[in-house]
Design an enzyme around this catalytic site. Structure first.
Site, short mmCIF file in Angstrom:
data_model
loop_
_atom_site.label_atom_id
_atom_site.label_comp_id
_atom_site.label_asym_id
_atom_site.label_seq_id
_atom_site.Cartn_x
_atom_site.Cartn_y
_atom_site.Cartn_z
N ASP A 74 13.34 -60.18 68.03
CA ASP A 74 13.93 -59.09 67.22
C ASP A 74 14.47 -59.62 65.89
OD1 ASP A 74 13.43 -57.29 69.26
OD2 ASP A 74 15.51 -57.13 69.92
N ASP A 115 -4.56 -56.75 87.49
CA ASP A 115 -3.90 -55.46 87.75
C ASP A 115 -4.86 -54.62 88.57
OD1 ASP A 115 -2.60 -53.08 87.80
OD2 ASP A 115 -1.98 -53.13 85.69
N GLU A 118 19.03 -43.58 53.50
CA GLU A 118 20.43 -43.16 53.38
C GLU A 118 21.34 -44.38 53.42
OE1 GLU A 118 20.74 -39.96 56.22
OE2 GLU A 118 19.66 -38.61 54.87
N ASP A 159 11.35 -48.05 49.06
CA ASP A 159 12.46 -48.41 49.96
C ASP A 159 12.22 -49.72 50.72
OD1 ASP A 159 13.61 -46.01 49.20
OD2 ASP A 159 13.27 -44.99 51.10
N ASP A 184 -1.52 -46.20 84.37
CA ASP A 184 -0.84 -44.91 84.21
C ASP A 184 -0.21 -44.78 82.83
OD1 ASP A 184 1.21 -46.72 84.36
OD2 ASP A 184 2.13 -45.88 86.17
N HIS A 223 16.48 -56.34 64.82
CA HIS A 223 16.31 -54.90 65.01
C HIS A 223 16.53 -54.57 66.48
CE1 HIS A 223 12.20 -55.30 66.75
NE2 HIS A 223 12.04 -56.25 65.85
N PHE A 237 14.94 -50.03 66.47
CA PHE A 237 14.40 -49.93 65.10
C PHE A 237 15.48 -49.81 64.03
CE2 PHE A 237 10.98 -47.97 67.83
CZ PHE A 237 10.31 -49.17 67.98
N GLU A 277 -3.79 -52.01 90.45
CA GLU A 277 -3.01 -50.77 90.60
C GLU A 277 -1.96 -50.92 91.71
OE1 GLU A 277 -1.11 -48.58 89.51
OE2 GLU A 277 -2.73 -47.44 88.56
N ASN A 278 -0.74 -50.61 91.31
CA ASN A 278 0.43 -50.79 92.17
C ASN A 278 0.53 -52.25 92.62
OD1 ASN A 278 1.18 -48.01 92.08
ND2 ASN A 278 -0.47 -47.60 93.53
N LEU A 306 19.96 -49.66 57.06
CA LEU A 306 18.71 -50.42 57.23
C LEU A 306 18.04 -50.17 58.57
CD1 LEU A 306 17.19 -52.54 55.40
CD2 LEU A 306 19.40 -51.71 54.59
O1 AHR Z 1 18.55 -45.30 51.09
C1 AHR Z 1 18.61 -44.38 50.00
C2 AHR Z 1 17.58 -43.27 50.12
O2 AHR Z 1 17.74 -42.54 51.32
C3 AHR Z 1 16.14 -43.70 50.20
O3 AHR Z 1 15.62 -44.10 48.98
C4 AHR Z 1 15.49 -42.45 50.68
O4 AHR Z 1 14.24 -42.70 51.30
C5 AHR Z 1 16.52 -41.88 51.65
O5 AHR Z 1 16.66 -40.51 51.44
O1 AHR Z 2 13.85 -52.39 67.72
C1 AHR Z 2 12.86 -52.17 68.72
C2 AHR Z 2 13.30 -52.67 70.08
O2 AHR Z 2 14.43 -51.93 70.50
C3 AHR Z 2 13.74 -54.08 70.16
O3 AHR Z 2 12.69 -55.00 70.26
C4 AHR Z 2 14.60 -54.08 71.41
O4 AHR Z 2 15.64 -55.03 71.36
C5 AHR Z 2 15.14 -52.70 71.48
O5 AHR Z 2 14.88 -52.11 72.71
O1 AHR Z 3 -0.38 -52.26 88.96
C1 AHR Z 3 0.64 -52.33 88.01
C2 AHR Z 3 0.88 -51.01 87.34
O2 AHR Z 3 1.42 -50.08 88.26
C3 AHR Z 3 -0.30 -50.27 86.80
O3 AHR Z 3 -0.81 -50.79 85.59
C4 AHR Z 3 0.26 -48.91 86.58
O4 AHR Z 3 -0.70 -47.89 86.60
C5 AHR Z 3 1.27 -48.76 87.72
O5 AHR Z 3 2.50 -48.36 87.22
#
Ligand code: AHR
Ligand code: AHR
Ligand code: AHR
Length: 508
Positions: A444, A223, A475, A498, A302, A425, A428, A225-226, A478
């Site tokens: 994932d 790398d 809540e 949890d 960057d 996931h 997340f 840069e660019n 998952l």
């Molecule tokens: O999923 C049920 C509850 O929701 C969890 O225990 C708590 O962390 C959240 O408020």
């Molecule tokens: O769950 C985190 C990331 O979110 C996963 O790896 C990707 O599939 C999505 O962008």
């Molecule tokens: O050179 C590749 C990438 O380009 C560098 O890591 C970053 O700074 C720019 O986006």
């Protein structure tokens, strides 16, 4: 004559001893190109080094501890980390510089791009994402998920402008993606893209926005840069091979109108030269170079934070190392005997079995992991529930869809009522989706069960690709949640309960 033979054998022995016991940075020193930065969470890189390797911070009370080698020149004391982090989660907060220059790596600040943590900082790596053994002794690497990065914008002794430097890193050759940019090396001191030639860092992955090598990757590139350079131009170099080594030694060096890329299996054999020659001529700014001398790990110059990879050890030198010096470093790495080890702990989940996962949080513990369409949630299930609900709350354990994680015990969960669909996931949240066959889906959908955090459960379930994150109901929905992160569902209150589940037989 006999009078002289004994001392000369002794002298020979003394001369050989440091070489035999040398670490990579002793070797670079002997070659006249000493390390000016030396980073490793797995071992000392000098035979006499007995100081701090890295610092971890635990979630339970935010306290920190320093991990040192078991003995001078030895492997990291992973057991000290395991004891300190027992029953909670730990992050790697500092990767210490062993060279004496104080070039430690810490949480990267925002730059041209912002990271996902508080105030735009990058995330820190979870401490247990990359377990390995060195000569049979356990140690942990730095598992970089997208969003994770370390940096030192005030490094001293690093090459600036067109000065010569060398660097090496030992990486996981099976952990990569096409994001920008999983790097280790020299970068901008202000975390911004300040122009061509302002960086010189090892890159590893399948990004094809600039250069590429033979086959479909992943590739070692520079790398600068660019541009990610596989050879003389930021284009195609058939001499830059696709890598499939589990442990990969990467080498980059650069000086006035000369640079090289070299690589090897870190577990055996010797280095090959993928490119050695003049600086790029098809674009301006790369000859002479305008290196700035910051040090980055896991990110672009960057602060581009989309890439992933695993770093075990690496160093940067003053001066352009000879091939012979690097060959000796590679021999030292091979002798360290990097090997894989289990990613799981606790009650084993046997592949092919149908399982249920019961909530342990007080007030919710009649609920089980289930799904409603593509939403993964918890629902109250009992022996008198309908067959449909029982099937929604039953999961077939499969070999992990991501093969390298599967090789070390991680698994996937296929829906009993929707065969071909797996828990994965995305942003997340846990979803039930049909397997689309992509590398991203496999990653994932691959999870590493471990002992439960609260002791009431049998298991907690870690996301392989984000080892700070575990299956958590919040809540009654998952997520993969970290212990006290920026998302609502990362709340540390009730986190331990949890994320702790009783794994039992499936209902169906
Ligand atoms: O999923 C049920 C509850 O929701 C969890 O225990 C708590 O962390 C959240 O408020
Ligand atoms: O769950 C985190 C990331 O979110 C996963 O790896 C990707 O599939 C999505 O962008
Ligand atoms: O050179 C590749 C990438 O380009 C560098 O890591 C970053 O700074 C720019 O986006």
């Amino acid at each position: 004559m006999a009078v002289f033979s004994k001392p000369s054998i002794l002298a020979l022995g003394l001369a050989l001893t440091p070489l035999i016991a040398a670490g990579p940075c002793d070797i670079y020193s002997s070659g006249g190109t000493p390390c000016i930065a030396a980073h490793s969470t797995t071992r000392a890189l000098y035979s006499s080094y007995n100081g701090p390797l890295y610092q971890v911070k635990r979630a339970s009370d935010s306290s920190t501890t320093t991990i040192t080698p078991l003995s001078a020149g030895g492997v990291a004391n992973a057991a000290a980390q395991d004891t300190f982090c027992a029953g909670t989660t730990c992050l790697i907060t500092i990767i210490y510089d062993q060279s004496g220059n104080g070039n430690d790596l810490t949480q990267a600040p925002p730059g041209g791009f912002s990271g996902p943590d508080v105030n735009g900082y990058d995330n820190l790596a979870g401490a247990i994402g990359a377990p390995v053994t060195l000569n049979g002794q356990k140690a942990y690497g730095v598992f970089v998920s997208p969003g994770t990065g370390y940096r030192n914008n005030e490094a001293v002794g690093t090459a600036v402008n067109d000065e010569a430097e060398g660097m090496y890193a030992v990486l996981d050759g099976t952990h990569y993606n096409d994001g920008c940019c999983f790097d280790y090396g020299n970068a901008e001191t202000n975390s911004l893209d300040t122009g061509n030639g302002h960086m010189e860092a090892i890159y590893f992955g399948t990004n094809t926005a600039w250069g590429s090598g033979a086959g479909s990757g992943p590739w070692l590139m520079a790398d600068l840069e660019n541009g990610l350079f596989s050879g003389q131009s930021s284009d195609y170099n058939s001499g830059d091979p696709s890598i499939s080594y589990r442990f990969f030694t990467t080498i980059l060096k650069g000086g006035p109108n000369l640079w090289a890329l070299r690589g090897a299996n870190a577990a055996s054999g010797s280095l090959s030269t993928y490119y050695s020659g003049v600086r790029p001529t098809d674009q301006s700014g790369y000859n002479p170079m305008s290196k700035e001398g910051a040090i980055i790990l896991g990110i672009g110059g960057d602060n581009s934070v989309s890439a992933q990879g695993t770093f075990y050890e690496g160093a940067m030198t003053d001066g352009y190392p000879t091939d012979a010096t690097e060959n000796a470093v590679q021999a030292n790495i091979v002798a360290a005997k990097y090997a894989t080890t289990s990613l799981t702990s606790g009650t084993a989940l046997s592949v092919g079995s149908s399982v249920s996962l019961k909530v342990t949080t007080s007030g919710y513990d009649t609920r089980y992991l289930a799904h409603t369409g593509s939403t993964v949630n918890t629902q109250v299930v009992s022996s008198s529930s309908s067959t449909a609900l029982k099937q929604q709350a039953s999961w077939t354990v499969r070999t992990g869809l991501s093969s390298t994680a599967a090789a070390n015990g991680c698994v996937s969960f296929e829906s009993v009522d929707t065969p071909g669909s797996y828990i994965r996931h995305a942003n997340f949240a846990l979803l039930l989706n049909a397997n689309d066959g992509t590398k991203l889906f496999a990653e994932d959908a691959t999870f590493c069960p471990q002992s439960s955090f609260n002791g009431d459960g049998t298991n907690s379930v870690r996301a392989w690709s984000y080892p700070t994150r575990y299956w958590r109901h919040y809540e009654n929905t998952l997520y993969v949640a970290s212990n006290g992160g920026v998302n609502t569902f990362d709340a540390s209150t009730a986190w331990t309960d949890d994320v702790s589940w009783v794994v039992g037989s499936g209902f169906a």
